[in-house]
Motif scaffolding. Structure first.
Motif, PDB file in Angstrom:
ATOM      1  N   UNK A  46       0.855  -1.193   0.000  1.00 34.90           N
ATOM      2  CA  UNK A  46       0.000   0.000   0.000  1.00 34.90           C
ATOM      3  C   UNK A  46       0.889   1.240   0.000  1.00 34.90           C
ATOM      4  N   UNK A  47       0.485   2.260  -0.767  1.00 35.29           N
ATOM      5  CA  UNK A  47       1.208   3.529  -0.848  1.00 35.29           C
ATOM      6  C   UNK A  47       0.351   4.657  -0.302  1.00 35.29           C
ATOM      7  N   UNK A  48       1.017   5.687   0.236  1.00 27.25           N
ATOM      8  CA  UNK A  48       0.304   6.913   0.588  1.00 27.25           C
ATOM      9  C   UNK A  48       0.228   7.200   2.065  1.00 27.25           C
ATOM     10  N   UNK A  49      -0.931   7.757   2.460  1.00 29.05           N
ATOM     11  CA  UNK A  49      -1.176   8.212   3.828  1.00 29.05           C
ATOM     12  C   UNK A  49      -2.424   7.518   4.371  1.00 29.05           C
ATOM     13  N   UNK A  50      -2.464   7.295   5.675  1.00 29.80           N
ATOM     14  CA  UNK A  50      -3.668   6.745   6.277  1.00 29.80           C
ATOM     15  C   UNK A  50      -3.479   6.363   7.723  1.00 29.80           C
ATOM     16  N   UNK A  51      -4.585   5.913   8.323  1.00 24.43           N
ATOM     17  CA  UNK A  51      -4.583   5.469   9.714  1.00 24.43           C
ATOM     18  C   UNK A  51      -4.266   3.970   9.731  1.00 24.43           C
ATOM     19  N   UNK A  52      -3.174   3.596  10.404  1.00 32.02           N
ATOM     20  CA  UNK A  52      -2.815   2.185  10.530  1.00 32.02           C
ATOM     21  C   UNK A  52      -3.715   1.483  11.547  1.00 32.02           C
ATOM     22  N   UNK A  53      -3.905   2.131  12.703  1.00 29.87           N
ATOM     23  CA  UNK A  53      -4.784   1.583  13.729  1.00 29.87           C
ATOM     24  C   UNK A  53      -5.064   2.652  14.778  1.00 29.87           C
ATOM     25  N   UNK A  54      -6.107   2.393  15.555  1.00 29.75           N
ATOM     26  CA  UNK A  54      -6.427   3.220  16.725  1.00 29.75           C
ATOM     27  C   UNK A  54      -6.268   2.341  17.954  1.00 29.75           C
ATOM     28  N   UNK A  55      -5.953   2.974  19.073  1.00 28.53           N
ATOM     29  CA  UNK A  55      -5.809   2.213  20.315  1.00 28.53           C
ATOM     30  C   UNK A  55      -6.368   3.016  21.476  1.00 28.53           C
ATOM     31  N   UNK A  56      -6.857   2.275  22.476  1.00 31.96           N
ATOM     32  CA  UNK A  56      -7.468   2.881  23.659  1.00 31.96           C
ATOM     33  C   UNK A  56      -6.570   2.686  24.869  1.00 31.96           C
ATOM     34  N   UNK A  57      -6.598   3.662  25.745  1.00 32.43           N
ATOM     35  CA  UNK A  57      -5.916   3.597  27.028  1.00 32.43           C
ATOM     36  C   UNK A  57      -6.870   4.102  28.099  1.00 32.43           C
ATOM     37  N   UNK A  58      -6.615   3.728  29.338  1.00 30.87           N
ATOM     38  CA  UNK A  58      -7.371   4.236  30.475  1.00 30.87           C
ATOM     39  C   UNK A  58      -6.403   4.975  31.383  1.00 30.87           C
ATOM     40  N   UNK A  59      -6.704   6.231  31.680  1.00 31.28           N
ATOM     41  CA  UNK A  59      -5.913   6.996  32.642  1.00 31.28           C
ATOM     42  C   UNK A  59      -6.454   6.728  34.033  1.00 31.28           C
ATOM     43  N   UNK A  60      -5.662   6.112  34.897  1.00 26.81           N
ATOM     44  CA  UNK A  60      -6.185   5.747  36.221  1.00 26.81           C
ATOM     45  C   UNK A  60      -5.536   6.502  37.376  1.00 26.81           C
ATOM     46  N   UNK A  61      -4.502   7.308  37.116  1.00 29.12           N
ATOM     47  CA  UNK A  61      -3.853   8.081  38.178  1.00 29.12           C
ATOM     48  C   UNK A  61      -3.482   9.456  37.628  1.00 29.12           C
ATOM     49  N   UNK A  62      -3.628  10.462  38.451  1.00 28.70           N
ATOM     50  CA  UNK A  62      -3.318  11.834  38.030  1.00 28.70           C
ATOM     51  C   UNK A  62      -1.851  11.929  37.631  1.00 28.70           C
ATOM     52  N   UNK A  63      -1.610  12.588  36.507  1.00 25.23           N
ATOM     53  CA  UNK A  63      -0.249  12.763  36.016  1.00 25.23           C
ATOM     54  C   UNK A  63      -0.207  12.753  34.499  1.00 25.23           C
ATOM     55  N   UNK A  64       0.960  12.489  33.955  1.00 28.21           N
ATOM     56  CA  UNK A  64       1.167  12.462  32.512  1.00 28.21           C
ATOM     57  C   UNK A  64       1.902  11.190  32.115  1.00 28.21           C
ATOM     58  N   UNK A  65       1.636  10.775  30.898  1.00 31.30           N
ATOM     59  CA  UNK A  65       2.374   9.645  30.342  1.00 31.30           C
ATOM     60  C   UNK A  65       2.695   9.934  28.888  1.00 31.30           C
ATOM     61  N   UNK A  66       3.982   9.847  28.552  1.00 29.89           N
ATOM     62  CA  UNK A  66       4.367   9.920  27.153  1.00 29.89           C
ATOM     63  C   UNK A  66       3.991   8.604  26.495  1.00 29.89           C
ATOM     64  N   UNK A  67       3.690   8.667  25.212  1.00 32.22           N
ATOM     65  CA  UNK A  67       3.399   7.491  24.403  1.00 32.22           C
ATOM     66  C   UNK A  67       4.463   7.450  23.318  1.00 32.22           C
ATOM     67  N   UNK A  68       5.348   6.479  23.385  1.00 30.09           N
ATOM     68  CA  UNK A  68       6.477   6.422  22.459  1.00 30.09           C
ATOM     69  C   UNK A  68       6.530   5.066  21.764  1.00 30.09           C
ATOM     70  N   UNK A  69       7.165   5.059  20.589  1.00 32.74           N
ATOM     71  CA  UNK A  69       7.341   3.826  19.827  1.00 32.74           C
ATOM     72  C   UNK A  69       8.671   3.165  20.177  1.00 32.74           C
ATOM     73  N   UNK A  70       8.643   1.846  20.257  1.00 32.67           N
ATOM     74  CA  UNK A  70       9.854   1.039  20.375  1.00 32.67           C
ATOM     75  C   UNK A  70       9.703  -0.168  19.462  1.00 32.67           C
ATOM     76  N   UNK A  71      10.831  -0.764  19.097  1.00 33.04           N
ATOM     77  CA  UNK A  71      10.845  -1.975  18.279  1.00 33.04           C
ATOM     78  C   UNK A  71       9.928  -1.854  17.064  1.00 33.04           C
TER      79      UNK A  71
END
Length: 170
Positions: free
Chosen positions: A118-143
């Protein structure tokens, strides 16, 4: 004679520098980009939030594999967190695995006798998270791997520009 040689040398140097490809003109070619969108979201404690992983300027993409890493003291993964994006055709194989501090996702096309990349631009996938404690979390890619139909890294993978995300829990 020395002055003439110096002037010719200086003129030649200026000419070479001004005609080189290192100018300040913008490059017409768009690079390969992988983004978590939106880049930042704010939610209340015990609320679910949805992010998307978007690809731009890809050529011959056959499969995605990667991990989205987060702060597990602030964020957790709900049941069935991944939804395949509209970039893929209907014939695909998808799997996701929840670990303590990461979501592992693999999505790939089913090989046919045709050209499947496939060529071009698009959404590969969506994902859900639940925030359960006050604060911040970075979301980073690995592997991270973006594979073409020949089981090689896609063109420009080594120059990929990645935009990570962040979730703020209030």
């Amino acid at each position: 004679m020395k002055k003439l040689l110096l002037m010719m040398s200086l003129t030649l140097s200026i000419l070479v520098i001004s005609c080189s490809d290192n100018g300040t003109e913008p490059v017409d070619e768009e690079g390969l980009n992988l983004l978590i969108t939106p880049s930042e979201q704010t939610v209340t404690v015990n609320s679910e939030v949805t992010f998307s992983v978007q690809i731009e300027n890809v050529s011959d993409l056959f499969a995605f594999s990667g991990e989205i890493v987060f702060d597990s003291t602030k964020v957790s993964i709900p049941e069935n967190p991944v939804t395949e994006g509209d970039f893929w055709t209907s014939d695909l194989i998808s799997t996701s695995q929840n670990e303590a501090d990461r979501l592992c996702v693999t999505i790939g096309l089913v090989q046919t006798e045709e050209e499947d990349g496939i060529d071009g631009d698009g959404i590969l996938f969506s994902f859900k998270l639940i925030g359960f404690a006050v604060g911040e979390s970075d979301l980073t890619f690995e592997n991270l791997y973006l594979i073409d139909e020949d089981s090689e890294l896609v063109d420009n993978f080594n120059e990929i520009e990645i935009t990570n995300g962040k979730v703020i829990i209030q």
